[in-house]
Design a protein around this motif. Structure first.
Motif, PDB file in Angstrom:
ATOM      1  N   SER A 111      -2.555   7.365 -21.074  1.00 15.35           N
ATOM      2  CA  SER A 111      -1.342   6.615 -20.741  1.00 15.35           C
ATOM      3  C   SER A 111      -1.211   5.385 -21.632  1.00 15.35           C
ATOM      4  O   SER A 111      -0.108   5.017 -22.042  1.00 15.35           O
ATOM      5  CB  SER A 111      -1.320   6.222 -19.258  1.00 15.35           C
ATOM      6  OG  SER A 111      -2.394   5.371 -18.947  1.00 15.35           O
ATOM      7  N   ILE A 112      -2.321   4.766 -21.968  1.00 17.65           N
ATOM      8  CA  ILE A 112      -2.288   3.594 -22.848  1.00 17.65           C
ATOM      9  C   ILE A 112      -1.951   4.008 -24.277  1.00 17.65           C
ATOM     10  O   ILE A 112      -1.167   3.336 -24.958  1.00 17.65           O
ATOM     11  CB  ILE A 112      -3.624   2.821 -22.761  1.00 17.65           C
ATOM     12  CG1 ILE A 112      -3.768   2.223 -21.359  1.00 17.65           C
ATOM     13  CG2 ILE A 112      -3.703   1.732 -23.825  1.00 17.65           C
ATOM     14  CD1 ILE A 112      -5.116   1.623 -21.059  1.00 17.65           C
ATOM     15  N   ILE A 113      -2.487   5.129 -24.732  1.00 18.80           N
ATOM     16  CA  ILE A 113      -2.163   5.623 -26.082  1.00 18.80           C
ATOM     17  C   ILE A 113      -0.674   5.957 -26.186  1.00 18.80           C
ATOM     18  O   ILE A 113       0.003   5.544 -27.134  1.00 18.80           O
ATOM     19  CB  ILE A 113      -3.034   6.850 -26.440  1.00 18.80           C
ATOM     20  CG1 ILE A 113      -4.472   6.403 -26.717  1.00 18.80           C
ATOM     21  CG2 ILE A 113      -2.455   7.608 -27.639  1.00 18.80           C
ATOM     22  CD1 ILE A 113      -5.464   7.544 -26.903  1.00 18.80           C
ATOM     23  N   ILE A 114      -0.138   6.682 -25.207  1.00 22.23           N
ATOM     24  CA  ILE A 114       1.282   7.042 -25.221  1.00 22.23           C
ATOM     25  C   ILE A 114       2.150   5.785 -25.178  1.00 22.23           C
ATOM     26  O   ILE A 114       3.125   5.659 -25.920  1.00 22.23           O
ATOM     27  CB  ILE A 114       1.617   7.995 -24.050  1.00 22.23           C
ATOM     28  CG1 ILE A 114       0.975   9.354 -24.291  1.00 22.23           C
ATOM     29  CG2 ILE A 114       3.122   8.130 -23.861  1.00 22.23           C
ATOM     30  CD1 ILE A 114       0.991  10.278 -23.095  1.00 22.23           C
ATOM     31  N   THR A 115       1.784   4.848 -24.313  1.00 24.25           N
ATOM     32  CA  THR A 115       2.532   3.591 -24.207  1.00 24.25           C
ATOM     33  C   THR A 115       2.545   2.860 -25.541  1.00 24.25           C
ATOM     34  O   THR A 115       3.603   2.423 -26.016  1.00 24.25           O
ATOM     35  CB  THR A 115       1.910   2.692 -23.115  1.00 24.25           C
ATOM     36  OG1 THR A 115       1.923   3.404 -21.877  1.00 24.25           O
ATOM     37  CG2 THR A 115       2.673   1.399 -22.973  1.00 24.25           C
TER      38      THR A 115
END
Length: 188
Positions: A111-115
């Motif tokens: 989720s942090i990578i996508i964000t």
């Protein structure tokens, strides 16, 4: 979409005294963190992503987006810079993306990578670069390539730091206590 969507949150908490207090504290931290910068303004590195992520994590997309707009205005007024209205769009989008992918979610690496990919590629690299080019008449090619390099470095740094910070907050149960307190206030 339902409130319990596994991937994206579209909700922000209702405005209560606790939410407004946390919002004011995070807004103040955000203004300060964006002022702690290294390098020229159009390619500089700052700590603002931490406070923006915390806004999204605790307050959801709509409040985080609005607070980022307020931070942009306050930061410009306090810093004596020139206010440019179009940058409110990217400020709002940044807060909104953090809120969409981090609010009411367990902070996972994906989720942090996508964000970060959504923030650093279309918003920072394309929209923000175009706005700097139009507003300050900086050559597009020079600006784009310098920001591309900076964004690649930012991606790695921000992903690691956000993962560590959000996991630490998650382990303390701070967000759970905050949300529990909000539920108790709304049920009174």
């Amino acid at each position: 979409m339902s409130e319990n969507n596994k991937f994206i949150s579209w909700k922000s908490p209702r405005l209560t005294v606790s939410v407004l207090t946390l919002s004011a504290m995070l807004l103040a931290v955000d203004v300060v963190f964006y002022k702690i910068a290294f390098g020229p303004s159009y390619v500089g590195f700052n700590l603002g992503f931490i406070s923006t992520a915390l806004m999204g994590y605790f307050l959801g997309p709509w409040l985080a987006g609005g607070l980022e707009m307020a931070s942009d205005v306050i930061g410009t007024l306090l810093g004596g810079g020139t206010f440019a209205f179009p940058f409110l769009i990217t400020a709002f989008l940044g807060g909104m993306v953090y809120g969409m992918f981090l609010h009411k979610k367990e902070p996972g690496i994906w989720s942090i990578i996508i964000t970060n990919l959504l923030l650093l590629l279309p918003i920072s690299l394309l929209i923000d670069t175009w706005l700097v080019h139009i507003t300050y008449h900086v050559a597009w090619n020079v600006l784009f390539w310098s920001r591309l390099g900076r964004n690649a470095i930012d991606f790695v740094i921000q992903t690691i730091l956000l993962y560590v910070i959000l996991k630490a907050i998650d382990r303390t149960g701070l967000r759970d206590r905050f949300e529990s307190r909000l539920k108790n206030q709304l049920n009174k």
